[in-house]
Design an enzyme around this catalytic site. Structure first.
Site, short mmCIF file in Angstrom:
data_model
loop_
_atom_site.label_atom_id
_atom_site.label_comp_id
_atom_site.label_asym_id
_atom_site.label_seq_id
_atom_site.Cartn_x
_atom_site.Cartn_y
_atom_site.Cartn_z
N PHE A 189 -7.33 12.63 -7.67
CA PHE A 189 -7.39 11.98 -8.98
C PHE A 189 -6.63 10.67 -9.03
O PHE A 189 -6.88 9.84 -9.91
CB PHE A 189 -6.82 12.92 -10.07
CG PHE A 189 -5.32 13.06 -10.04
CD1 PHE A 189 -4.50 12.12 -10.64
CD2 PHE A 189 -4.72 14.13 -9.40
CE1 PHE A 189 -3.11 12.23 -10.60
CE2 PHE A 189 -3.34 14.26 -9.36
CZ PHE A 189 -2.53 13.31 -9.96
N LYS A 213 -17.62 13.97 -3.22
CA LYS A 213 -17.18 14.76 -4.36
C LYS A 213 -15.97 14.07 -4.98
O LYS A 213 -14.86 14.15 -4.46
CB LYS A 213 -16.79 16.19 -3.96
CG LYS A 213 -16.65 17.11 -5.21
CD LYS A 213 -15.76 18.31 -4.98
CE LYS A 213 -14.31 18.00 -5.24
NZ LYS A 213 -13.99 17.69 -6.66
N GLU A 216 -12.61 15.98 -10.19
CA GLU A 216 -13.15 16.43 -11.48
C GLU A 216 -12.33 15.90 -12.66
O GLU A 216 -12.78 15.95 -13.80
CB GLU A 216 -13.21 17.96 -11.53
CG GLU A 216 -11.87 18.67 -11.52
CD GLU A 216 -11.27 18.83 -10.11
OE1 GLU A 216 -10.27 19.54 -9.98
OE2 GLU A 216 -11.84 18.26 -9.15
N LYS A 217 -11.15 15.33 -12.37
CA LYS A 217 -10.31 14.79 -13.44
C LYS A 217 -10.70 13.38 -13.85
O LYS A 217 -10.45 12.97 -14.98
CB LYS A 217 -8.84 14.83 -13.03
CG LYS A 217 -8.26 16.23 -12.88
CD LYS A 217 -6.79 16.16 -12.50
CE LYS A 217 -6.14 17.54 -12.52
NZ LYS A 217 -6.68 18.43 -11.46
N SER A 266 -3.62 17.37 -1.97
CA SER A 266 -2.43 18.19 -1.76
C SER A 266 -2.46 18.89 -0.41
O SER A 266 -3.53 19.06 0.20
CB SER A 266 -2.31 19.23 -2.86
OG SER A 266 -3.30 20.23 -2.71
N CYS A 321 0.57 8.72 -3.12
CA CYS A 321 1.02 9.43 -1.92
C CYS A 321 1.98 8.57 -1.11
O CYS A 321 2.67 9.07 -0.22
CB CYS A 321 -0.17 9.86 -1.06
SG CYS A 321 -1.11 8.50 -0.37
#
Length: 540
Positions: A189, A213, A216-217, A266, A321
Site C-alpha cells: 500500500f 495485483k 487492496e487498500k 511484510s 521500507c
C-alpha cells in the site's frame, strides 16, 4: 464459464458496446462503477485481455481515505474464474509479444513515460486520496517509478547476450536472454505507483506478459497506470490486473502458468509467498521489512544531519521500507535532542491535500493503533519520550476522523525492546547510544534486517570502515535514504530480501529473463568419421 463470456465480448463486439450483464470498457473507466446509484462509491474493475471488466464477485473491500474515513471506491475479491481468465489472456498474448522486436517494446515504454509525465498530477491526487501521503510526496512516488520506466526504454542494450567466435575449430558460442512467460507482481500500500512501476515495465519490456495485483487498500494508481500503458500501445493481454487478498495471492503462487513473482510487503506475507511459490519452481524476488539505522558520529555536520534525520524519519509518515527509523549516536544523543525536537515539532501534520503539509495520516485505524501500541510498549520497557506525537493525532482541524500521528521520538532504546525489534512503519524515530563506532556497527549488524544503513561523519576513515563492515544491502554516507537510481538495483539483504535477483537494474533484467546458450558449427564434415569421445576445444 466467465472466461468464455469475456473472450466472446472481446472478439465479437466493439470495445465501447458491452454485452448485457457484463460491464466492459476500454479507457478512463478502470475504477468507474457499472450501473449502480451514483451515490455509491465506484467499484474497481479487473483488467483482463485488454478490457476493464466488472467483477462478478459479490464480496468487496472498501478503499478508505485515511484523512477522512470516506469510502473512495470498492475493490472486488476477484473470483477464481476471473483469475484464470486473466492468466489465460496473459498466456495467449505471450507468443506474439515475445516475438515483438525489442525496439518496438522500447517505443511503447517511451510513450508510456511521456503519458505518466502528462498525468503526474492526476496520479498524485489519486494517491493522496487513497493512501494519505502529501501531494508533493505522491508526486515523488510517481517520479521514482517513472525512472524505472525510463530505464526500461534502454532494454535493447540491457538484454544483450554474449558472443565468442571460433571457441573451437569452426565453432561459435553465444548466449541470448529470453523472456520467461507469464510473470506476476504483488504490491504493497505504501507506494501505489512506484512499486507497480518497479515491476511490470521491466517485466513486459523483457518480453514477458504480466499479472499485477495492486494493494487492496489503494489500487487506483495501478489502474490509472494500466490505462496509460494501453494508451501507449501495450497490446491486449500483455498486462492484466486482478484484485483481492490472500486467496488471490495464493492463486498467483500456485498457478503453473506463472513463472516468476515480484513482491513487496511484510515479512510474514513475503516469506509465505517465497516458500509457497518456490516450492512450485517459480522465481521469486521478495522485498520485505526493514529497520534502517543511521550512525551519527560526533564530528557529523550538525545542520545536514539534523535535516536528514527529520526528513528520513518522518517523511511519508514513516511508511517507507527505507525510512530511517533508528539513529545510533556515538557518544550519546543528549546534545542533539533539543534541536531535533525543535525541527520535528515545526512539521505540519494535516491531510495530504492541504498546502504546506509535511505529514499526512497513516494508512488505516488499525495501523494507527499498532503504532501507538508499539510506542507505549517502548515507554513501558524503559524508553524515554523525547517527543510524543500521539497527543496531536486527533487534533487536525477539519479532519478529526483522520489516522494522524505526529512525529514521535523515543530515546535510550535498547535492542531487546519490542519497539526496536518490530518494524513500526509510522513516524517514530528511535535513539540508541554507543561508545564507539565499532559498537555502533555491532548494533546495526546484530539486527536481522538489512535493507539500508547510513553514517553521518566528516571522517573519510570512519566512512570507509562503515562501508566495509556494515551488513546492509544499501549504504549511505551522509545520505539518509540510500536508494539507488534504476541503472543500479534495489539491493536489500538479510531478512529484508528473499531471492537471488533484486529489483530493477541489471538484476531486474536477469530476474525476468533466462539465458539460452547456442553452440553452432558451419563446416563441411564429409569424410570425417564420428567420434564418441568427449568434445574438447583442444587436441588431446
Amino acid at each position: 464459464m466467465l472466461r468464455f463470456s469475456i473472450r466472446r465480448a472481446i472478439g465479437s463486439r466493439p470495445w465501447n458496446t458491452p454485452p448485457a450483464g457484463l460491464a466492459i470498457s476500454r479507457f478512463s473507466t478502470a475504477t468507474e462503477a457499472s450501473p449502480i446509484p451514483t451515490s455509491s462509491p465506484r467499484r474497481v474493475k479487473n483488467l483482463i485481455g485488454g478490457e476493464f471488466v466488472e467483477s462478478q464477485s459479490e464480496a468487496s473491500i472498501d478503499v478508505i481515505n485515511p484523512a477522512t474515513q470516506e469510502v473512495v471506491s470498492r475493490v472486488p475479491l476477484t473470483t477464481s474464474d476471473e483469475f484464470k481468465a486473466a492468466v489465460s489472456a496473459a498466456k495467449k498474448a505471450f507468443p506474439q509479444w515475445r516475438n515483438t522486436p525489442v525496439t518496438s517494446r522500447q517505443r511503447i515504454m517511451l510513450k508510456f513515460q511521456e503519458l505518466i509525465r502528462r498525468d503526474m498530477d492526476k496520479l498524485a491526487m489519486n494517491i493522496t486520496a487513497e493512501q494519505g501521503k502529501t501531494l508533493k510526496d505522491a508526486q515523488g512516488d510517481v517520479f521514482r517509478g517513472l525512472e524505472v520506466v525510463e530505464h526500461a526504454c534502454g532494454m535493447a542494450s540491457l538484454q544483450m547476450g554474449e558472443y565468442v567466435a571460433n571457441v573451437s575449430h569452426g565453432i561459435d558460442t553465444y548466449s541470448i536472454r529470453e523472456p520467461l512467460g507469464v510473470c506476476a507482481g504483488i504490491c504493497p500500500f505504501n507506494f501505489p505507483a512506484m512499486i507497480p512501476l518497479w515491476m511490470f515495465p521491466i517485466g513486459v519490456t523483457c518480453g514477458n506478459t504480466y499479472i499485477l495485483k495492486p494493494s487492496e487498500k489503494d489500487p487506483g494508481a495501478a489502474m490509472m497506470l494500466a490505462e496509460l500503458a494501453m494508451e501507449a500501445g501495450l497490446p491486449d493481454g500483455v498486462l492484466n490486473i486482478v484484485h483481492g487478498t490472500y486467496e488471490t495471492v495464493n492463486s498467483i503462487c500456485d498457478d503453473d502458468n506463472i513463472k516468476a513473482i515480484s513482491f513487496v510487503g511484510s515479512n510474514t506475507a513475503g516469506m509465505h509467498i517465497y516458500a509457497r511459490a518456490a516450492a512450485k519452481g517459480k522465481r521469486v524476488q521478495s522485498n520485505m521489512g526493514a529497520k534502517n539505522h543511521a550512525i551519527i558520529m560526533p564530528d557529523a555536520s550538525a545542520d545536514a544531519t539534523l535535516n536528514a534525520l527529520v526528513a528520513a524519519g518522518f517523511g511519508a509518515a514513516g511508511q517507507r521500507c527505507m525510512a530511517l527509523s533508528t539513529a545510533v549516536f556515538v557518544g550519546g544523543s543528549k546534545s542533539w535532542e533539543e534541536e531535533i525536537i525543535k525541527r520535528a515539532t515545526a512539521l505540519k501534520v494535516n491531510a495530504g491535500v492541504e498546502p504546506g503539509t509535511d505529514l499526512g495520516p497513516v494508512i488505516s485505524r488499525q495501523a494507527k493503533e499498532r503504532i501507538c501500541s508499539l510506542i507505549q510498549g517502548g515507554i513501558d520497557s524503559g524508553a524515554r519520550v523525547v517527543l510524543d506525537g500521539r497527543k496531536s493525532c486527533v487534533h487536525v482541524s477539519g479532519y478529526e476522523n483522520g489516522n494522524f500521528i505526529g512525529p514521535t521520538i523515543l530515546a535510550d532504546v535498547t535492542n531487546d525492546m519490542e519497539c526496536y525489534k518490530e518494524e513500526i512503519f509510522g513516524p517514530v524515530l528511535l535513539f540508541m547510544q554507543a561508545d564507539s563506532l565499532d559498537k555502533a556497527i555491532n548494533i546495526v549488524n546484530s539486527n536481522k534486517y538489512g535493507n539500508g544503513a547510513s553514517i553521518f561523519t566528516t571522517s573519510g576513515v570512519a566512512a570507509r570502515k562503515f562501508q566495509n563492515e556494515i551488513e546492509a544491502g544499501q549504504v549511505g554516507i551522509n545520505v539518509p535514504i540510500p536508494v539507488p537510481l534504476p541503472f543500479f538495483s534495489f539491493t536489500g539483504s538479510k531478512a529484508s530480501f528473499a531471492g537471488d535477483l533484486n529489483f530493477y537494474g541489471k538484476a531486474g533484467v536477469q530476474f525476468y529473463t533466462q539465458i539460452k546458450t547456442v553452440t553452432q558449427q558451419w563446416k563441411d564434415l564429409a569424410g570425417q568419421s564420428a567420434s564418441l569421445a568427449m568434445p574438447t576445444s583442444q587436441k588431446v
